[in-house]
Design an enzyme around this catalytic site. Structure first.
Site, PDB file in Angstrom:
ATOM      1  N   ALA A 162       0.573  -6.601 -11.266  1.00 39.44           N
ATOM      2  CA  ALA A 162       0.113  -5.465 -10.811  1.00 39.44           C
ATOM      3  C   ALA A 162      -1.431  -5.299 -10.756  1.00 39.44           C
ATOM      4  CB  ALA A 162       0.734  -4.094 -11.384  1.00 39.44           C
ATOM      5  N   HIS A 185      -0.583  -0.241  -4.521  1.00 37.23           N
ATOM      6  CA  HIS A 185      -0.713   0.703  -4.454  1.00 37.23           C
ATOM      7  C   HIS A 185      -2.749   1.575  -4.177  1.00 37.23           C
ATOM      8  CE1 HIS A 185      -2.187   5.059  -7.592  1.00 37.23           C
ATOM      9  NE2 HIS A 185      -0.872   5.166  -6.576  1.00 37.23           N
ATOM     10  N   ILE A 187      -5.050   2.821  -5.805  1.00 42.86           N
ATOM     11  CA  ILE A 187      -6.637   2.445  -7.130  1.00 42.86           C
ATOM     12  C   ILE A 187      -6.299   0.899  -7.089  1.00 42.86           C
ATOM     13  CG2 ILE A 187      -6.004   4.180  -7.786  1.00 42.86           C
ATOM     14  CD1 ILE A 187      -5.119   3.081 -10.774  1.00 42.86           C
ATOM     15  N   LYS A 188      -5.450   0.047  -6.770  1.00 42.22           N
ATOM     16  CA  LYS A 188      -5.701  -1.645  -6.743  1.00 42.22           C
ATOM     17  C   LYS A 188      -6.242  -1.834  -5.583  1.00 42.22           C
ATOM     18  CE  LYS A 188      -2.405  -1.616  -9.948  1.00 42.22           C
ATOM     19  NZ  LYS A 188      -1.437  -0.064  -9.348  1.00 42.22           N
ATOM     20  N   ASN A 189      -6.705  -3.438  -6.635  1.00 46.90           N
ATOM     21  CA  ASN A 189      -7.820  -4.770  -5.748  1.00 46.90           C
ATOM     22  C   ASN A 189      -8.321  -4.308  -4.445  1.00 46.90           C
ATOM     23  OD1 ASN A 189      -7.885  -4.874  -8.935  1.00 46.90           O
ATOM     24  ND2 ASN A 189      -9.326  -6.066  -8.134  1.00 46.90           N
TER      25      ASN A 189
END
Length: 385
Positions: A162, A185, A187-189
């Site tokens: 994740a 999601h 906030i992910k990269n």
């Protein structure tokens, strides 16, 4: 007015890097008339396979959904055991429990927060049916050692990736060794608000995932329309509604094309943080010793009261009063109410030490030099320097 100004000045812990490309991608899907799972999913899956080097990718509505159906596809059920670090998001534990299996939580390395092969091997029993290492904060776990254990004991490995879009281990992108689950999601990269993808080289496993993510049917709505198949497919086994809409897939595709630039900016900010921490009492995580490329999903410090003169919670509260957001990744799963009551005697010393001290500082590609200086100035003020 004052409250509105304070909110507009607030520096969040994370912010998605969205622009004209994502807007254009969404418009293309809206104009096409096909907004649910369809051709953009297929493009995303193919593009992700090119990134990781896997043969198959299955897009899903979240990484949690991907974990759920991956465990189901392995046949995990009543009485089985699944080894996972407690230093992880609780969704992994929840999926194990909801399938009737037993989560076996193990400790991590004190300074990298990576699960170690020694802790994994000590937890293996005849009931162990899967091992789930976490690639923590954007760095990779020691896959050679972990896969060696899986092969020795005949236990499948599912990589929790994740945090690891753009992460590599010894020259290969995470996932290239077997099966891995990535998150999109917010906030992910790379992000499409919500979503995830599972990569694998096992065609039977991929087929099971595709069926389980869409009601247990052998095909989805786009397959039926574009492939000229029968309008009604048969249920092969009970499944779920975990498919990713093309609106989301199109955003993820636009983000994926920017991945190198987004991660390069993250790495530059992380390097600045490391340099600044030399003059501060807060301890960043150590980097793994094996060859790797870090995706810098998170920049985490440890706030030890004896060393820093302040607790982690007090630091986070103080930064908030200065208009700076932070995160906590994670409060150890075995310290959460349900798992604390279910496993009352479980102690994981290094996990617990970190769980009480870790704090994620702001880190996102659109973060400016002024934003960075603001964080460091605040940390110096709090540290009394």
């Amino acid at each position: 007015m004052a409250e509105g100004k304070m909110m507009s000045d607030f520096l969040p812990f994370s912010r998605p890097a969205m622009g004209a490309e994502e807007l254009a991608a969404v418009k293309t899907v809206l104009d096409s008339g096909w907004i649910t799972t369809g051709p953009k999913n297929q493009e995303l899956e193919a593009a992700f396979c090119r990134l990781t080097g896997n043969q198959y990718a299955v897009a899903v509505s979240s990484a949690t959904a991907g974990m759920h159906i991956a465990l189901m596809a392995l046949g995990i059920g009543e009485g089985d055991e699944v080894i996972t670090p407690s230093m992880t998001w609780v969704s992994t534990l929840n999926m194990i429990v909801l399938l009737g299996a037993n989560p076996v939580m193990v400790d991590v390395d004190r300074d990298t927060l990576m699960v170690t092969p020694e802790h994994i091997e000590a937890a293996i029993t005849p009931q162990t049916k899967a091992i789930i290492p976490v690639h923590y904060a954007g760095a990779p776990a020691d896959l050679d050692a972990i896969y060696a254990l899986g092969e020795r004991y005949g236990i499948p490995v599912i990589e929790d990736a994740a945090h690891a879009t753009g992460t590599s281990y010894k020259g290969r992108h995470i996932g290239a060794r077997g099966t891995a689950i990535f998150s999109f999601h917010a906030i992910k990269n790379i992000t499409c608000a919500e979503g995830g993808i599972v990569v694998t080289d096992n065609p039977q496993f991929a087929d099971k995932l595709r069926s389980l993510k869409f009601h247990g049917l052998g095909v989805d709505a786009w397959d039926r329309q574009s492939g000229g198949r029968a309008p009604q497919a048969e249920v092969l086994a009970p499944g779920y509604k975990y498919n990713l809409p093309d609106l989301n897939a199109a955003i993820a595709l636009a983000q994926l094309q920017k991945l190198d630039a987004l991660n390069a900016r993250r790495a530059a900010i992380a390097a600045q943080y490391h340099q600044a921490m030399a003059d501060l009492p807060f301890q960043p995580l150590s980097l793994p010793s094996w060859e790797h490329i870090h995706a810098w999903h998170l920049f985490i410090i440890r706030v030890d009261e004896a060393r820093c003169g302040i607790t982690r919670d007090a630091l986070m509260a103080s930064l908030k009063t200065k208009g700076i957001g932070t995160g906590l990744h994670f409060r150890a799963a075995h310290t959460q109410k349900y798992y604390r009551e279910r496993f009352p005697t479980l102690t994981l010393p290094d996990t617990e030490w970190n769980s009480e001290r870790i704090c994620s500082l702001p880190l996102f590609p659109d973060m400016t030099e002024s934003d960075f200086d603001r964080v460091i100035t605040a940390l110096h003020q709090i540290a009394g320097q």
